[in-house]
Design an enzyme around this catalytic site. Sequence first.
Site, mmCIF file in Angstrom:
data_model
loop_
_atom_site.group_PDB
_atom_site.id
_atom_site.type_symbol
_atom_site.label_atom_id
_atom_site.label_comp_id
_atom_site.label_asym_id
_atom_site.label_seq_id
_atom_site.Cartn_x
_atom_site.Cartn_y
_atom_site.Cartn_z
ATOM 1 N N ASP A 148 -2.431 46.804 107.970
ATOM 2 C CA ASP A 148 -2.998 46.119 106.805
ATOM 3 C C ASP A 148 -1.936 45.948 105.718
ATOM 4 O O ASP A 148 -0.833 46.494 105.816
ATOM 5 C CB ASP A 148 -4.222 46.874 106.254
ATOM 6 N N ASN A 197 -13.935 55.884 101.203
ATOM 7 C CA ASN A 197 -15.241 55.240 101.409
ATOM 8 C C ASN A 197 -15.506 54.978 102.894
ATOM 9 O O ASN A 197 -16.385 54.198 103.246
ATOM 10 C CB ASN A 197 -15.307 53.923 100.618
ATOM 11 N N HIS A 250 -13.375 53.561 104.948
ATOM 12 C CA HIS A 250 -12.731 52.368 105.505
ATOM 13 C C HIS A 250 -11.737 52.731 106.601
ATOM 14 O O HIS A 250 -11.114 53.794 106.589
ATOM 15 C CB HIS A 250 -12.105 51.470 104.424
ATOM 16 N N GLU A 286 -13.499 47.385 104.527
ATOM 17 C CA GLU A 286 -14.320 48.087 103.550
ATOM 18 C C GLU A 286 -15.781 48.136 104.013
ATOM 19 O O GLU A 286 -16.185 47.374 104.908
ATOM 20 C CB GLU A 286 -14.205 47.367 102.195
HETATM 21 N N1 LIG Z 1 -4.321 50.788 103.428
HETATM 22 C C1 LIG Z 1 -4.349 52.194 103.724
HETATM 23 C C2 LIG Z 1 -4.857 52.452 105.118
HETATM 24 O O1 LIG Z 1 -4.061 51.806 106.081
HETATM 25 C C3 LIG Z 1 -4.792 53.946 105.297
HETATM 26 O O2 LIG Z 1 -4.952 54.286 106.637
HETATM 27 C C4 LIG Z 1 -5.868 54.612 104.479
HETATM 28 C C5 LIG Z 1 -5.662 56.098 104.280
HETATM 29 O O3 LIG Z 1 -4.543 56.358 103.494
HETATM 30 P P1 LIG Z 1 -3.897 57.810 103.311
HETATM 31 O O4 LIG Z 1 -3.313 58.182 104.630
HETATM 32 O O5 LIG Z 1 -2.841 57.628 102.255
HETATM 33 O O6 LIG Z 1 -4.994 58.718 102.905
HETATM 34 O O7 LIG Z 1 -6.075 53.950 103.245
HETATM 35 C C6 LIG Z 1 -5.130 53.044 102.711
HETATM 36 O O8 LIG Z 1 -5.846 52.287 101.819
#
Ligand SMILES: N[C@@H]1[C@@H](O)[C@H](O)[C@@H](COP(=O)(O)O)O[C@@H]1O
Length: 244
Positions: free
Chosen positions: A69, A138, A140, A145
Amino acid sequence: MKPKLNVYQDYETMSLAAAERVMALLSKKPTAVICLPSGSTPLGMFEILVTANQKGMTDFSQCVFIGLDEWIGFGAEDDGGCRNLLNKDFLKPIGLREDQIVFFDGKAIDPEEECARVNKVVASLGGLDLIILGVGMNGHLALNEPGTPWDSYAHVSELENVTKEVGQKYFKQLTVINQGITVGIRHIMEAKTAILMASGSAKAAVIQRALAFPVTPAFPATALQNHMNAELLLDAEAAKLIEY
Ligand SMILES: N[C@@H]1[C@@H](O)[C@H](O)[C@@H](COP(=O)(O)O)O[C@@H]1O
């Protein structure tokens, strides 16, 4: 099928387990197509893979990495962007060629066209052999989302406030992020293997919900309950609210 649960004593052993799965896949299928997250969670895994590469223990010369993403408005040069972080922490240190990297350009003039481009590339590569996921507060997966239709491939997503707030940790200064561009739930479900990594107590309730909630687009991580081949790699803190 229920996702397989793997709980490790700490972040380091969880990261090692994830890196081992990537290396095992590459030794079986050197041309594997692997979708990778950015974020904090995979950093330990990247470090181990970079070291393994330096020691000649793994060969990335034929595989393809797809970026999970990106924030809309961000490109490879922009600090805090997903491509920028992945470049710095993984893709550059392992010396990957540009033709081995497929990433959403968050600065594309027509984001819908950019989604179509990535969908086409993924399809032409025969789909994803492995997708590694983090999870948002949340629920995701990638930037899918809550409420994202489950038949979606790549799409532009409107970010919830919690994602915008948590996302600030990737940036040096307060940054406006309103939309994301992301692989879809359908990419995740069609991947031959899906691995979700989570560490730390902040993720414990999210992991509990991902496993215990009824399967619902209102909590995207529940989709993994229906995946044919999904695994959760958790450290003990992230797993503290589930039975295993
Ligand atoms: N865009 C990223 C995702 O690709 C990621 O997997 C997730 C968890 O992030 P983190 O590993 O920093 O908790 O949320 C973010 O928003």
